[in-house]
Enzyme design. Structure first.
Site, PDB file in Angstrom:
ATOM      1  CG  ASP A 396      -1.955  -1.047   1.216  1.00 49.27           C
ATOM      2  OD1 ASP A 396      -2.204  -1.593   0.127  1.00 49.27           O
ATOM      3  OD2 ASP A 396      -2.518  -1.343   2.291  1.00 49.27           O
TER       4      ASP A 396
HETATM    5  P1  NAP Z   1       0.955  -3.968   3.138  1.00 44.44           P
HETATM    6  O1  NAP Z   1       0.300  -3.020   2.226  1.00 44.44           O
HETATM    7  O2  NAP Z   1       0.142  -4.596   4.208  1.00 44.44           O
HETATM    8  O3  NAP Z   1       1.603  -5.116   2.217  1.00 44.44           O
HETATM    9  C1  NAP Z   1       2.388  -6.128   2.764  1.00 44.44           C
HETATM   10  C2  NAP Z   1       2.871  -6.997   1.615  1.00 44.44           C
HETATM   11  O4  NAP Z   1       3.854  -7.881   2.163  1.00 44.44           O
HETATM   12  C3  NAP Z   1       1.801  -7.847   0.981  1.00 44.44           C
HETATM   13  O5  NAP Z   1       1.575  -7.417  -0.321  1.00 44.44           O
HETATM   14  C4  NAP Z   1       2.345  -9.289   1.033  1.00 44.44           C
HETATM   15  O6  NAP Z   1       2.236  -9.847  -0.271  1.00 44.44           O
HETATM   16  C5  NAP Z   1       3.811  -9.081   1.409  1.00 44.44           C
HETATM   17  N1  NAP Z   1       4.337 -10.111   2.309  1.00 44.44           N
HETATM   18  C6  NAP Z   1       3.736 -10.641   3.383  1.00 44.44           C
HETATM   19  N2  NAP Z   1       4.539 -11.578   3.931  1.00 44.44           N
HETATM   20  C7  NAP Z   1       5.662 -11.619   3.189  1.00 44.44           C
HETATM   21  C8  NAP Z   1       6.859 -12.371   3.268  1.00 44.44           C
HETATM   22  N3  NAP Z   1       7.080 -13.303   4.212  1.00 44.44           N
HETATM   23  N4  NAP Z   1       7.821 -12.154   2.337  1.00 44.44           N
HETATM   24  C9  NAP Z   1       7.617 -11.249   1.349  1.00 44.44           C
HETATM   25  N5  NAP Z   1       6.504 -10.494   1.237  1.00 44.44           N
HETATM   26  C10 NAP Z   1       5.537 -10.693   2.152  1.00 44.44           C
HETATM   27  O7  NAP Z   1       2.218  -3.325   3.859  1.00 44.44           O
HETATM   28  P2  NAP Z   1       2.752  -1.823   3.841  1.00 44.44           P
HETATM   29  O8  NAP Z   1       3.098  -1.418   2.440  1.00 44.44           O
HETATM   30  O9  NAP Z   1       3.818  -1.809   4.871  1.00 44.44           O
HETATM   31  O10 NAP Z   1       1.522  -0.943   4.267  1.00 44.44           O
HETATM   32  C11 NAP Z   1       1.034  -0.864   5.607  1.00 44.44           C
HETATM   33  C12 NAP Z   1      -0.484  -0.784   5.608  1.00 44.44           C
HETATM   34  O11 NAP Z   1      -0.947  -0.814   6.974  1.00 44.44           O
HETATM   35  C13 NAP Z   1      -1.013   0.501   4.992  1.00 44.44           C
HETATM   36  O12 NAP Z   1      -2.212   0.240   4.314  1.00 44.44           O
HETATM   37  C14 NAP Z   1      -1.275   1.362   6.212  1.00 44.44           C
HETATM   38  O13 NAP Z   1      -2.250   2.361   5.989  1.00 44.44           O
HETATM   39  C15 NAP Z   1      -1.784   0.316   7.189  1.00 44.44           C
HETATM   40  N6  NAP Z   1      -1.662   0.832   8.543  1.00 44.44           N
HETATM   41  C16 NAP Z   1      -0.460   0.883   9.144  1.00 44.44           C
HETATM   42  C17 NAP Z   1      -0.336   1.497  10.379  1.00 44.44           C
HETATM   43  C18 NAP Z   1       0.978   1.626  11.067  1.00 44.44           C
HETATM   44  O14 NAP Z   1       1.009   2.212  12.151  1.00 44.44           O
HETATM   45  N7  NAP Z   1       2.060   1.123  10.514  1.00 44.44           N
HETATM   46  C19 NAP Z   1      -1.466   2.043  10.996  1.00 44.44           C
HETATM   47  C20 NAP Z   1      -2.700   1.955  10.356  1.00 44.44           C
HETATM   48  C21 NAP Z   1      -2.775   1.342   9.122  1.00 44.44           C
HETATM   49  P3  NAP Z   1       2.241 -11.450  -0.454  1.00 44.44           P
HETATM   50  O15 NAP Z   1       1.126 -11.961   0.387  1.00 44.44           O
HETATM   51  O16 NAP Z   1       2.040 -11.663  -1.927  1.00 44.44           O
HETATM   52  O17 NAP Z   1       3.566 -11.937   0.011  1.00 44.44           O
END
Ligand code: NAP
Length: 472
Positions: A396
């Site tokens: 994301d």
């Molecule tokens: P993400 O959008 O959740 O994507 C994580 C990706 O990691 C997935 O596409 C998954 O694809 C891949 N993945 C999972 N396990 C894996 C592994 N073992 N090896 C390789 N790839 C792996 O992560 P992000 O880009 O960090 O975004 C964070 C999200 O959380 C945002 O939408 C944000 O708004 C939300 N959020 C975060 C917080 C915070 O405080 N950090 C707070 C509120 C909301 P596969 O399944 O194909 O592997």
């Protein structure tokens, strides 16, 4: 100086240490010392409380201390880094429950005539607040825990009239609270107290229901804030100054953190709490939000060839790095790239991962130098000059739709502009979507290659190629 004065001096000292400790937590370089300072403050507060004249029996305190220490130690060793948000949710919940119990204990102590409060109206108000806020925090946190631990579906649970029902219950608990404070009739007081308790416990659960698993980090931070306010109310109930101060600090810092997270997602707090965000994204994807195109896989050997020629490399870590615990191999690869003459940076998105500062914590654990960590706003202007952007389990936070597609549910969320690098290599296991449930156009761009597999294993493959070159 008498004992009361000494205790209050100790409480003031503890409060000062909390405030300076919190301030120092704001910078990576001083965070460890800040944590230690706050810990010393807490120790002073606990010792001062234990010598308080009103503590007359240490048996239960020692039992609680022993049980708490054992559970805390077990959690510290057993809970995985990726399960930290769940753990924090539970801890918040226990904080709320503790305040509720303090309020209830004081209510029954007054009721059976063991104590006569100096200001009955004030004490009753503090009890009602401790119980309402504590109750909401407890069940809300338990629900958040269940969503994050996938014991319950992460999808928002929505039904007609939901906000009206929640509003009605909130109004009901306020009315019951007012009756509890105002009435002099013991029977009515008991019924009003039970109503306050019951409504608060149900409300905590139903208020979190319409919020998707994706927004749980914000919810947890808000519940953390509520647990602080509940503790503050409990502090007024038992007239403990340090509990009042510490509760206020937790309450305000939780709100600040929630607002920071909301800004990083370009959403308002009200939108997070009341919009049923996950349901909308699911609907958007189902209504054709899915993207078309060809994913172009790349092998570890070819990735090595691309990286070997690169002079400017940026790693963009996301939740997948946390899942695969790849931070140590990322650092190893970064060192090999530097030895090969490349300049290496780590681009940090404020909401990458599942809790604020998630990536900073993991990279610090792997001893990645602070100066290589570059915030989103600072790295984006440099992106076009990057030879390679390596996206490690981020989705994301690098989705160009957030910047380009006004129809996207995440439109407006600031992203790291990985797509502007000359070559983008994305490490992920398959076609899994990110937290928002949306497809990502980045993976289909002509300059993007997909290195499939668990991130740690993929990086080890690339490192092996580097090492075999060095050995050869
Ligand atoms: P993400 O959008 O959740 O994507 C994580 C990706 O990691 C997935 O596409 C998954 O694809 C891949 N993945 C999972 N396990 C894996 C592994 N073992 N090896 C390789 N790839 C792996 O992560 P992000 O880009 O960090 O975004 C964070 C999200 O959380 C945002 O939408 C944000 O708004 C939300 N959020 C975060 C917080 C915070 O405080 N950090 C707070 C509120 C909301 P596969 O399944 O194909 O592997």
């Amino acid at each position: 100086m008498n004992r009361e004065v000494l205790i209050n001096v100790a409480y003031i000292l503890a409060s000062i240490l909390f405030i300076f400790g919190l301030k120092m937590l704001g910078r990576q370089a001083t965070a460890r010392r800040g944590n230690l300072l706050s810990g010393v403050g807490m120790l002073i507060a606990i010792v001062a409380t234990l010598v308080d004249r009103s503590v007359i029996n240490y048996t239960w305190i020692l039992i609680g201390l022993g049980a708490g220490t054992a559970i805390g130690l077990a959690c510290a060793y057993l809970v995985r880094m990726t399960a930290m948000p769940e753990m924090v949710a539970l801890l918040n919940g226990f904080g709320g429950l503790a305040s509720l119990i303090v309020g209830a204990a004081e209510f029954f102590r007054i009721r059976i005539g063991e104590v006569v409060p100096l200001q009955p109206g004030f004490t009753a108000t503090a009890i009602a607040l401790a119980v309402v806020i504590g109750g909401i925090t407890f069940t809300g946190s338990v629900y958040a825990f269940c969503k994050l631990a996938e014991w319950l579906s992460g999808r928002p649970v929505l039904f007609r009239g939901q906000h009206l029902l929640n509003g009605g219950m909130l109004a009901g608990s306020v009315i019951a609270g007012v009756i509890f404070v105002m009435t002099g009739d013991p029977a009515v007081t008991l019924v009003a107290f039970a109503a306050v308790c019951g409504l608060a416990l149900v409300l905590g659960w139903t208020m979190v229901m319409p919020i998707g698993g994706g927004d749980m980090p914000v919810v947890i931070s808000m519940l953390n804030s509520l647990s602080g306010l509940a503790a503050c109310a409990a502090g007024f109930v038992i007239r403990n100054n340090v509990l009042i101060v510490a509760g206020c600090l937790v309450g305000t810092s939780g709100v600040i953190l929630s607002v920071i997270m909301c800004r990083a997602m370009n959403r308002s707090l009200l939108n997070v709490l009341f919009s049923g965000f996950g349901a909308q994204t699911g609907a958007a994807a189902a209504a054709g939000g899915a993207v078309e195109g060809e994913l172009k896989p790349i092998s570890a050997g070819d990735t090595f060839a691309v990286l070997e020629a690169a002079r400017q490399v940026v790693f963009i870590p996301g939740y997948g790095m946390a899942v695969s615990q790849a931070q140590h191999v990322v650092r190893e690869l970064a060192e090999l790239l530097e030895q090969n003459g490349a300049e290496v940076r780590f681009a940090i998105h404020p909401v990458a991962g599942r809790m604020p500062g998630h990536m900073n914590v993991l990279l610090a654990e792997a001893s990645v130098p602070y100066e290589q960590l570059v915030e989103m706003d600072a790295i984006n202007p440099l992106m076009p000059s990057m030879d390679v952007a390596i996206v490690i389990g981020a989705n994301d936070v690098v989705n160009p739709a957030a910047a380009r597609d006004p129809a996207s549910p995440i439109y407006g969320m600031p992203i790291i502009k990985a797509h502007e690098a000359r070559t983008v290599i994305c490490l992920k296991r398959g076609r899994g979507t990110g937290f928002s449930g949306l497809e990502n156009q980045l993976f289909l761009l002509p300059n993007t290659r997909m290195l499939y597999g668990d991130a740690k294993a993929s990086l080890q493959g690339v490192i092996a190629e580097f090492k075999s070159l060095a050995a050869g």
